[in-house]
Design a protein around this motif. Structure first.
Motif, PDB file in Angstrom:
ATOM      1  N   GLU A  82      -8.726 -26.923  17.257  1.00 40.73           N
ATOM      2  CA  GLU A  82      -8.116 -26.852  16.381  1.00 40.73           C
ATOM      3  C   GLU A  82      -8.899 -26.823  15.632  1.00 40.73           C
ATOM      4  OE1 GLU A  82      -6.789 -31.615  14.384  1.00 40.73           O
ATOM      5  OE2 GLU A  82      -8.802 -31.675  15.560  1.00 40.73           O
ATOM      6  N   GLY A  83     -10.413 -26.711  15.120  1.00 38.96           N
ATOM      7  CA  GLY A  83     -11.707 -26.587  14.675  1.00 38.96           C
ATOM      8  C   GLY A  83     -11.196 -25.427  14.170  1.00 38.96           C
ATOM      9  N   TRP A  84     -11.396 -24.170  15.166  1.00 40.71           N
ATOM     10  CA  TRP A  84     -10.908 -22.656  15.463  1.00 40.71           C
ATOM     11  C   TRP A  84     -10.717 -22.079  14.698  1.00 40.71           C
ATOM     12  CZ3 TRP A  84     -14.555 -19.356  16.396  1.00 40.71           C
ATOM     13  CH2 TRP A  84     -14.501 -18.880  16.843  1.00 40.71           C
ATOM     14  N   LEU A  85      -8.584 -22.842  14.756  1.00 42.51           N
ATOM     15  CA  LEU A  85      -7.534 -22.486  14.234  1.00 42.51           C
ATOM     16  C   LEU A  85      -7.837 -22.759  12.132  1.00 42.51           C
ATOM     17  CD1 LEU A  85      -4.425 -23.197  16.019  1.00 42.51           C
ATOM     18  CD2 LEU A  85      -5.864 -20.765  15.565  1.00 42.51           C
ATOM     19  N   ARG A  88     -10.664 -20.106  11.235  1.00 42.44           N
ATOM     20  CA  ARG A  88     -10.552 -18.344  11.378  1.00 42.44           C
ATOM     21  C   ARG A  88      -9.960 -18.235   9.346  1.00 42.44           C
ATOM     22  NH1 ARG A  88      -5.656 -17.350   9.063  1.00 42.44           N
ATOM     23  NH2 ARG A  88      -6.579 -15.208   9.832  1.00 42.44           N
ATOM     24  N   ARG A  89     -10.132 -16.909   8.954  1.00 38.99           N
ATOM     25  CA  ARG A  89     -10.021 -16.021   7.685  1.00 38.99           C
ATOM     26  C   ARG A  89      -9.654 -14.937   7.925  1.00 38.99           C
ATOM     27  NH1 ARG A  89      -9.741 -18.830   5.117  1.00 38.99           N
ATOM     28  NH2 ARG A  89      -9.057 -18.466   3.446  1.00 38.99           N
ATOM     29  N   SER A  90      -9.004 -14.077   7.337  1.00 39.78           N
ATOM     30  CA  SER A  90      -8.901 -12.869   7.151  1.00 39.78           C
ATOM     31  C   SER A  90     -10.089 -12.251   5.998  1.00 39.78           C
ATOM     32  CB  SER A  90      -7.716 -12.301   6.768  1.00 39.78           C
ATOM     33  OG  SER A  90      -6.742 -12.140   7.386  1.00 39.78           O
ATOM     34  N   CYS A 204      -1.549  -9.099  19.128  1.00 42.52           N
ATOM     35  CA  CYS A 204      -2.106  -9.347  17.213  1.00 42.52           C
ATOM     36  C   CYS A 204      -3.286 -10.421  17.662  1.00 42.52           C
ATOM     37  CB  CYS A 204      -1.905  -8.470  15.763  1.00 42.52           C
ATOM     38  SG  CYS A 204      -1.212  -7.050  15.882  1.00 42.52           S
ATOM     39  N   SER A 205      -2.098 -11.086  17.421  1.00 45.14           N
ATOM     40  CA  SER A 205      -2.984 -12.564  17.067  1.00 45.14           C
ATOM     41  C   SER A 205      -3.611 -13.182  18.058  1.00 45.14           C
ATOM     42  CB  SER A 205      -2.014 -13.397  17.302  1.00 45.14           C
ATOM     43  OG  SER A 205      -2.825 -15.045  17.295  1.00 45.14           O
ATOM     44  N   HIS A 206      -3.803 -12.788  19.339  1.00 48.75           N
ATOM     45  CA  HIS A 206      -4.838 -12.699  20.729  1.00 48.75           C
ATOM     46  C   HIS A 206      -5.733 -12.335  20.427  1.00 48.75           C
ATOM     47  CE1 HIS A 206      -2.532 -14.823  23.890  1.00 48.75           C
ATOM     48  NE2 HIS A 206      -2.163 -15.160  22.784  1.00 48.75           N
ATOM     49  N   PHE A 207      -5.667 -11.293  19.923  1.00 43.46           N
ATOM     50  CA  PHE A 207      -7.009  -9.767  19.318  1.00 43.46           C
ATOM     51  C   PHE A 207      -7.704 -10.677  18.153  1.00 43.46           C
ATOM     52  CE2 PHE A 207      -8.466  -6.414  16.437  1.00 43.46           C
ATOM     53  CZ  PHE A 207      -9.308  -5.916  17.373  1.00 43.46           C
ATOM     54  N   GLU A 208      -7.340 -11.151  16.951  1.00 37.86           N
ATOM     55  CA  GLU A 208      -7.790 -11.271  15.914  1.00 37.86           C
ATOM     56  C   GLU A 208      -8.912 -12.751  16.647  1.00 37.86           C
ATOM     57  OE1 GLU A 208      -6.720 -13.299  12.141  1.00 37.86           O
ATOM     58  OE2 GLU A 208      -5.810 -14.323  13.274  1.00 37.86           O
ATOM     59  N   ARG A 261     -17.027 -23.376   5.236  1.00 38.12           N
ATOM     60  CA  ARG A 261     -16.815 -24.224   5.559  1.00 38.12           C
ATOM     61  C   ARG A 261     -15.110 -23.486   5.762  1.00 38.12           C
ATOM     62  NH1 ARG A 261     -18.641 -24.488   0.655  1.00 38.12           N
ATOM     63  NH2 ARG A 261     -19.913 -25.873   1.869  1.00 38.12           N
ATOM     64  N   GLY A 262     -14.218 -24.063   6.579  1.00 42.00           N
ATOM     65  CA  GLY A 262     -12.868 -23.758   6.207  1.00 42.00           C
ATOM     66  C   GLY A 262     -12.009 -24.073   5.151  1.00 42.00           C
ATOM     67  N   VAL A 263     -10.828 -23.832   5.309  1.00 41.45           N
ATOM     68  CA  VAL A 263      -9.957 -24.220   3.940  1.00 41.45           C
ATOM     69  C   VAL A 263      -8.601 -25.300   4.690  1.00 41.45           C
ATOM     70  CG1 VAL A 263     -10.000 -22.438   2.936  1.00 41.45           C
ATOM     71  CG2 VAL A 263      -7.643 -22.574   4.254  1.00 41.45           C
ATOM     72  N   GLN A 264      -8.002 -25.899   3.596  1.00 40.50           N
ATOM     73  CA  GLN A 264      -7.204 -27.015   3.671  1.00 40.50           C
ATOM     74  C   GLN A 264      -5.937 -26.294   3.554  1.00 40.50           C
ATOM     75  OE1 GLN A 264      -8.921 -30.527   1.465  1.00 40.50           O
ATOM     76  NE2 GLN A 264     -10.698 -29.869   1.104  1.00 40.50           N
ATOM     77  N   ARG A 265      -5.146 -26.779   4.678  1.00 38.62           N
ATOM     78  CA  ARG A 265      -4.139 -25.624   4.156  1.00 38.62           C
ATOM     79  C   ARG A 265      -2.804 -27.069   5.402  1.00 38.62           C
ATOM     80  NH1 ARG A 265      -4.833 -19.347   5.480  1.00 38.62           N
ATOM     81  NH2 ARG A 265      -5.422 -19.021   3.387  1.00 38.62           N
ATOM     82  N   ASP A 266      -3.143 -28.395   5.724  1.00 40.68           N
ATOM     83  CA  ASP A 266      -2.990 -28.992   6.931  1.00 40.68           C
ATOM     84  C   ASP A 266      -1.271 -29.661   5.830  1.00 40.68           C
ATOM     85  OD1 ASP A 266      -4.315 -28.742   8.291  1.00 40.68           O
ATOM     86  OD2 ASP A 266      -5.069 -31.092   8.842  1.00 40.68           O
TER      87      ASP A 266
END
Length: 275
Positions: A82-85, A88-90, A204-208, A261-266
């Motif tokens: 959950e934290g990993w997702l 994640r950043r581009s 592609c998603s798995h590679f990322e 930090r991550g962003v807030q998109r929930d």
């Protein structure tokens, strides 16, 4: 020639787990144990190899002792995934230097396990592993775009202006200065292929995820897909990819930015539970 489905009679306990888990009923339980009764139904999913509790099944020459055992495997917790997702950043700023080749080869080999519709396994991973390889691709890319001008169709500004700047060495909007790129494509005409576009996206998603776990920065390269719509021969002439082949590209390289930090998109997830 090795049989597709082989059973070690001394290890087999005739529990029938492999037969029950065969979704297409290619296996059948007989008095002396399971056997491949209908090979034309087999989709080579290897469930029979994975489910056998005693490691009695060898499938297509792949031995159970060479598989990753689940017992004792340190799988990530729900919280860590959950934290990993969430973090994640581009990455659109890449540092100088190339990604470690051994790490890249390990990631690409693992991608053979990415799921495909009906287990078709018709994906090709075309990799530009270094800045030198990417620079050659960039030169070919610009060359094809410039030859595309035939006097009958003007290139749109979003393509023409960045291409001119790139040719002059004044920026790289298309590939963000990345030192590497992976192009995942599907042979949609191969037997059993039912979801070529989805297969490419999943890979592609798995590679990322794998790349990020190894400290490699990535960015989905939608620009390349848009360019091919305007210049259909772009990938055919640069990497030999058929014009109609479903594909997507991922940029990668060493990160030039460290986020805190991550962003807030929930709240952006539109969830609709049905009764």
């Amino acid at each position: 020639m090795t049989d597709l489905f082989e059973v070690n009679g001394a290890a087999c306990v005739k529990c029938g787990a492999c037969v029950r888990d065969c979704a297409f009923r290619a296996l059948r339980m007989e008095e002396d144990g399971p056997r491949m009764a209908f090979p034309d139904r087999c989709m080579k999913c290897q469930h029979c190899l994975a489910v056998c509790p005693t490691g009695a099944v060898t499938f297509d020459g792949k031995r159970p002792e060479d598989s990753v055992p689940l017992k004792g495997l340190p799988l990530p917790s729900f919280e860590s995934v959950e934290g990993w997702l969430r973090i994640r950043r581009s990455m659109r700023r890449f540092a100088a230097g190339d990604v470690d080749r051994a790490t890249l080869e390990r990631i690409l080999s693992v991608l053979g396990n990415t799921p495909t519709g009906c287990n078709a396994r018709a994906l090709t991973f075309t990799c530009f592993p270094s800045r030198e390889a990417m620079d050659r691709f960039r030169r070919s890319f610009i060359s094809v775009i410039e030859r595309h001008r035939d006097g009958t169709k003007l290139l749109p500004r979003w393509l023409a202006i960045p291409a001119i700047r790139m040719r002059k060495g004044d920026g790289d909007l298309f590939f963000r200065g990345a030192s590497g790129m992976l192009v995942v494509s599907s042979d949609e005409a191969a037997p059993g292929v039912t979801t070529p576009h989805e297969d490419v996206t999943i890979a592609c998603s798995h590679f990322e995820l794998l790349a990020n776990a190894a400290g490699i920065a990535t960015c989905w390269c939608g620009f390349l897909s848009q360019v091919q719509k305007e210049v259909p021969e772009i990938l055919e002439e640069t990497i030999g990819l058929r014009r109609t082949a479903p594909f997507y590209a991922m940029l990668f390289g060493l990160p030039a930015v460290r986020y805190a930090r991550g962003v807030q998109r929930d709240s952006y997830a539109r969830v609709d539970f049905r009764r």
